[in-house]
Design an enzyme around this catalytic site. Structure first.
Site, PDB file in Angstrom:
ATOM      1  N   ASN A   1       0.872  -1.178   0.000  1.00 48.83           N
ATOM      2  CA  ASN A   1       0.000   0.000   0.000  1.00 48.83           C
ATOM      3  C   ASN A   1       0.908   1.227   0.000  1.00 48.83           C
ATOM      4  OD1 ASN A   1      -1.776   2.061   0.527  1.00 48.83           O
ATOM      5  ND2 ASN A   1      -2.324   1.365   2.594  1.00 48.83           N
TER       6      ASN A   1
ATOM      7  N   LYS B   1       0.129   4.271  -0.312  1.00 53.45           N
ATOM      8  CA  LYS B   1      -0.515   5.472   0.259  1.00 53.45           C
ATOM      9  C   LYS B   1      -0.285   6.673  -0.676  1.00 53.45           C
ATOM     10  CE  LYS B   1      -0.161   3.303   4.710  1.00 53.45           C
ATOM     11  NZ  LYS B   1      -0.170   3.388   6.159  1.00 53.45           N
TER      12      LYS B   1
ATOM     13  N   HIS C   1      -9.565   0.828   4.647  1.00 58.81           N
ATOM     14  CA  HIS C   1      -8.310   1.061   5.355  1.00 58.81           C
ATOM     15  C   HIS C   1      -8.569   1.979   6.542  1.00 58.81           C
ATOM     16  CE1 HIS C   1      -4.282   2.460   6.293  1.00 58.81           C
ATOM     17  NE2 HIS C   1      -3.862   1.345   5.725  1.00 58.81           N
TER      18      HIS C   1
ATOM     19  N   GLU D   1      -7.031   4.411   7.715  1.00 60.57           N
ATOM     20  CA  GLU D   1      -6.858   5.852   7.447  1.00 60.57           C
ATOM     21  C   GLU D   1      -8.119   6.435   6.813  1.00 60.57           C
ATOM     22  OE1 GLU D   1      -3.108   5.567   5.389  1.00 60.57           O
ATOM     23  OE2 GLU D   1      -2.157   5.000   7.280  1.00 60.57           O
TER      24      GLU D   1
ATOM     25  N   GLU E   1      -5.597  -5.301  10.334  1.00 60.61           N
ATOM     26  CA  GLU E   1      -4.604  -4.262  10.579  1.00 60.61           C
ATOM     27  C   GLU E   1      -4.936  -3.528  11.879  1.00 60.61           C
ATOM     28  OE1 GLU E   1      -2.466  -2.969   6.736  1.00 60.61           O
ATOM     29  OE2 GLU E   1      -4.240  -1.740   6.956  1.00 60.61           O
TER      30      GLU E   1
ATOM     31  N   GLY F   1       2.100   2.085  10.813  1.00 62.18           N
ATOM     32  CA  GLY F   1       3.040   3.197  10.712  1.00 62.18           C
ATOM     33  C   GLY F   1       3.740   3.547  12.017  1.00 62.18           C
TER      34      GLY F   1
ATOM     35  N   SER G   1       3.115  -2.322  10.419  1.00 62.74           N
ATOM     36  CA  SER G   1       4.553  -2.364  10.698  1.00 62.74           C
ATOM     37  C   SER G   1       5.203  -3.696  10.329  1.00 62.74           C
ATOM     38  CB  SER G   1       4.835  -2.003  12.160  1.00 62.74           C
ATOM     39  OG  SER G   1       4.425  -0.660  12.414  1.00 62.74           O
TER      40      SER G   1
END
Ligand code: PGA
Length: 254
Positions: A12, A14, A98, A100, A169, A175, A214
């Site tokens: 991904n 991003k 996702h 985010e 996730e 991150g 991560s």
């Protein structure tokens, strides 16, 4: 991993590499996986790079995915991109739900379900993300939260007959450099598979469940050794071809 399911490593990107750098990164990854078999490798660049990367990947083993789509096929939705447009660009996969997007853009379970349906309607394979926040984990709600998120997409998972992929996730691992332990990952992955088994045991055995958060070369092999971890959704490390390829190699069946 389980020999019945083909490992899948997805990158991904991003909001990075939306221009000429995307083809360069895609080419390095494609060259690096030439000798890998029995594994799916997917890269998900920003929308602006999809068509160029699709051309770069022509005849290569790496598959192309997008990071989002609108639930409608077309319409007056300024700034949005639809499933049919992604297919036209050469994408075969799309990430939905996702964290985010759930947290920064307020996407709820109903919208995630609508996007998953829109993806399947045009033959895109969705990578459906689920996962708890740190507060939810420390509050002992992890399994309930993930179960609830998954509930919304169960009809789509059933319809997809194993074409769709689930990505667990944990939000606190994305991150941050703090990946879930193998025990934490396996516990949630096993719960997800048990939930799929309620629909059918064949669906549960076929559907791949990725871990994300991560994932790096030094923790990939351990995470991938969990029986219900079928691959990884990789963010930061997917921007470095050496790291991403090392993770793909860790997923290569012996
Ligand atoms: P990360 O991101 O690997 O940088 O933690 C994972 C993701 O957002 O899918």
């Amino acid at each position: 991993m389980n020999a019945q399911r083909r490992p899948l490593i997805a990158g991904n990107w991003k909001m990075f590499h939306g221009g000429p750098g995307a083809c360069d990164l895609a080419a390095q990854i494609a060259a690096g996986v030439e000798d890998l078999d029995h594994i799916d490798v997917v890269i998900c660049p920003p929308f602006t790079a999809l068509a160029a990367v699709a051309a770069e990947l022509e005849g290569r083993k790496v598959q192309l995915g997008a990071q989002n789509l609108h639930p409608q096929a077309s319409g007056a939705f300024t700034g949005e991109v639809s499933g049919p447009m992604l297919v036209e660009c050469g994408a075969r996969w799309v990430i939905v739900g996702h964290s985010e997007r759930r947290h920064q853009y307020g996407e709820g379970d109903d919208l995630v379900a609508a996007k998953t349906k829109a993806a399947l309607d045009v033959g895109l394979r969705p990578i459906i993300c689920v996962g708890e926040t740190l507060a939810e984990r420390t509050g002992g709600q992890t399994l309930a939260v993930v179960q609830h998120q998954l509930e919304a997409v169960m009809p789509m998972l059933e319809r997809s007959q194993g074409q769709a992929v689930v990505a667990y996730e944990p939000v606190w691992a994305i991150g941050t450099g703090h990946n879930a332990t193998t025990a934490q990952a396996q516990e949630v992955h096993a719960m997800i598979r048990a939930q799929l088994r309620q629909l059918s045991s064949q669906l549960a055995e076929r559907t791949r469940i990725l871990y994300g958060g991560s994932v790096k070369p030094d923790n990939a092999a351990a995470l991938l050794s969990c029986p219900d971890v079928d691959g990884a959704l990789v963010g930061g490390a997917s921007l470095d071809p050496h790291q991403f390829l090392a993770i793909a190699r860790a997923a290569q069946p012996a």
